[in-house]
Design a protein around this motif. Structure first.
Motif, short mmCIF file in Angstrom:
data_model
loop_
_atom_site.label_atom_id
_atom_site.label_comp_id
_atom_site.label_asym_id
_atom_site.label_seq_id
_atom_site.Cartn_x
_atom_site.Cartn_y
_atom_site.Cartn_z
N ARG A 200 55.91 -20.37 -0.99
CA ARG A 200 55.57 -19.99 -2.37
C ARG A 200 55.60 -21.18 -3.32
O ARG A 200 55.36 -21.03 -4.52
CB ARG A 200 56.51 -18.89 -2.87
N GLY A 201 55.92 -22.36 -2.80
CA GLY A 201 55.96 -23.56 -3.63
C GLY A 201 54.57 -24.15 -3.85
O GLY A 201 53.55 -23.60 -3.44
N GLY A 202 54.55 -25.32 -4.48
CA GLY A 202 53.30 -26.00 -4.74
C GLY A 202 52.75 -26.66 -3.49
O GLY A 202 53.33 -26.57 -2.40
N THR A 339 50.22 -18.70 -0.42
CA THR A 339 51.14 -19.78 -0.79
C THR A 339 51.08 -20.06 -2.29
O THR A 339 50.23 -19.54 -3.01
CB THR A 339 50.81 -21.08 -0.02
N GLY A 340 52.01 -20.92 -2.72
CA GLY A 340 52.06 -21.28 -4.12
C GLY A 340 50.89 -22.12 -4.58
O GLY A 340 50.72 -22.35 -5.78
N VAL A 341 50.06 -22.58 -3.64
CA VAL A 341 48.83 -23.28 -4.03
C VAL A 341 47.92 -22.34 -4.81
O VAL A 341 47.14 -22.78 -5.65
CB VAL A 341 48.12 -23.81 -2.77
N GLY A 342 48.03 -21.04 -4.52
CA GLY A 342 47.21 -20.04 -5.19
C GLY A 342 48.05 -18.91 -5.75
O GLY A 342 48.83 -19.10 -6.69
N LEU A 343 47.93 -17.73 -5.14
CA LEU A 343 48.57 -16.53 -5.68
C LEU A 343 50.05 -16.43 -5.33
O LEU A 343 50.78 -15.67 -5.98
CB LEU A 343 47.84 -15.29 -5.15
N GLY A 344 50.51 -17.12 -4.31
CA GLY A 344 51.93 -17.13 -3.96
C GLY A 344 52.47 -15.79 -3.51
O GLY A 344 53.58 -15.40 -3.88
N LEU A 345 51.73 -15.08 -2.67
CA LEU A 345 52.13 -13.74 -2.24
C LEU A 345 53.00 -13.74 -0.99
O LEU A 345 53.34 -12.67 -0.48
CB LEU A 345 50.89 -12.87 -2.00
#
Length: 401
Positions: A200-202, A339-345
């Motif tokens: 969920r990170g960047g 992932t956190g690159v986008g929606l972080g689900l």
């Protein structure tokens, strides 16, 4: 420019098409690739949606229904999807050999360039998009296939069966000796929680998580690699006999694959799923032997269905023709969604919804692939890899009719 296509009965027919020069294009083979794309996405999406899956433990937040969904995926798809891809890799290898012979060019140098290109794509894929990459494995095993390319079909089948037997024996022996892939479940659960949080990170955190996961991925190839190569050999043997060029003549063989593959394969898959999937060595040993039978049954059913319902094969074939592009784009879309690159689900979507997301992604890919292949000869990644392989820019756009 004339090329070969298959008719409604799976036979090779002549038609006017510029999709791939003078290559032999077999629709049912592309349809099989399309099916394999769907199955591998249904398996891989769980590794995007949760960090626990990569550590071979379930998310403790999942309830009974969630565990049931995960079990069904393990039962029906795990260890089957990549075997279909591997079989088709071996089959396509024979077509590439024949194409080089017809053009009077040396096959080895071009295949080495292709393998190098595939390896680089795989490394980038593993680091940037998905730590469960298979392309690097295919690139390296492809070199072994190149070395044994003159093997007789019968010898290839015997070698494939021997490889499967040896791997199953080693895994079974490890199970008897008390080995386990998850020696400390509490530590694995803690690692799964950390991995889920990292996903969920960047972008930098996600890449670091992928790099941390690479050693475990390489360890998994101790089983997956030999089994993939065994499927290469089966595909090579089938390709030597051009079995997919005349599917209508293989009805008896396909029925046998179904009659044996479904009961035996599903029974083995049930033991695999109930035992906890890959984490259980006894179940893994059974699946190593039976998963190829179930994968063969899936292929047989699609091939028989494709000969009777040509539209089924026609719907799947465009996605299969640009399978490499679609495989990488699946990872790109899942990276954005989970992932956190986008929606972080990651860690926030239950397994049933995760599977629905995978199906939605694949349906979009079917539509986009059909649109793309009506206008272009190759998928974009296939075109770039072909340019590198042959050291020249191949024409991409189809000429106007």
């Amino acid at each position: 420019m004339n090329m070969h296509r298959t008719d409604g009965q799976g036979r090779v027919r002549q038609s006017s098409d510029d999709a791939a020069g003078d290559r032999t294009r077999i629709d049912v083979m592309d349809a099989l690739r399309g099916l394999a794309l769907l199955l591998i996405l249904l398996v891989n999406v769980s590794f995007f949606a949760s960090g626990y899956a990569f550590h071979l433990v379930g998310d403790p937040a999942h309830g009974a229904f969630d565990r049931l969904v995960d079990g069904v995926v393990e039962l029906l798809f795990a260890m089957k999807a990549y075997l279909l891809f591997s079989f088709l890799f071996g089959y396509s290898f024979t077509l590439q050999l024949d194409s080089a012979a017809r053009r009077g060019v040396a096959f080895g140098p071009s295949f080495l360039r292709r393998a190098c290109g595939l390896f680089v794509l795989g490394v980038l894929h593993a680091v940037l998009l998905f730590h469960g990459d298979i392309l690097t494995t295919y690139a390296l095993l492809g070199l072994v296939l190149l070395a044994v390319r003159r093997i007789a079909p019968r010898t290839a089948l015997v070698a494939a069966a021997t490889i499967v037997g040896v791997v199953a024996f080693v895994v079974g022996l490890a199970a008897v000796l008390g080995a386990t892939l998850v020696p400390d479940e509490a530590a694995a659960l803690a690692a799964g929680a950390r991995s889920t949080e990292a996903l969920r990170g960047g972008s930098g955190v996600v890449v670091l998580e992928h790099l941390r996961s690479l050693p475990a991925m390489l360890g998994g190839l101790a089983v997956q690699g030999p089994l993939a190569f065994a499927a290469f050999l089966v595909g090579l043997a089938a390709g030597r006999h051009r079995m997919l060029a005349a599917v209508h003549t293989q009805e008896s063989l396909l029925r046998r694959c179904e009659r044996v593959g479904y009961p035996v394969g599903l029974a083995g898959a049930a033991l695999f799923a109930v035992g906890g999937g890959t984490a259980n060595l006894t179940g893994l040993m059974v699946s190593i032997v039976t998963a190829p039978l179930l994968a063969a049954a899936y292929a047989a059913t699609l091939l028989r269905l494709g000969t009777r319902r040509p539209r089924v094969a026609q719907a799947l074939a465009p996605a299969g023709r640009m399978a490499l592009t679609n495989y990488l784009s699946q990872s790109l879309v899942c990276l954005f969604v989970f992932t956190g690159v986008g929606l972080g689900l990651a860690g926030r979507v239950p397994p049933a919804q995760t599977q629905l997301i995978a199906v939605a992604i694949f349906l979009v890919q079917l539509a986009v692939s059909a649109w793309w292949m009506r206008r272009f000869r190759y998928g974009p990644v296939e075109w770039a890899l072909r340019a590198w392989t042959h050291q020249q820019w191949p024409p991409l756009r189809r000429p106007a009719r």
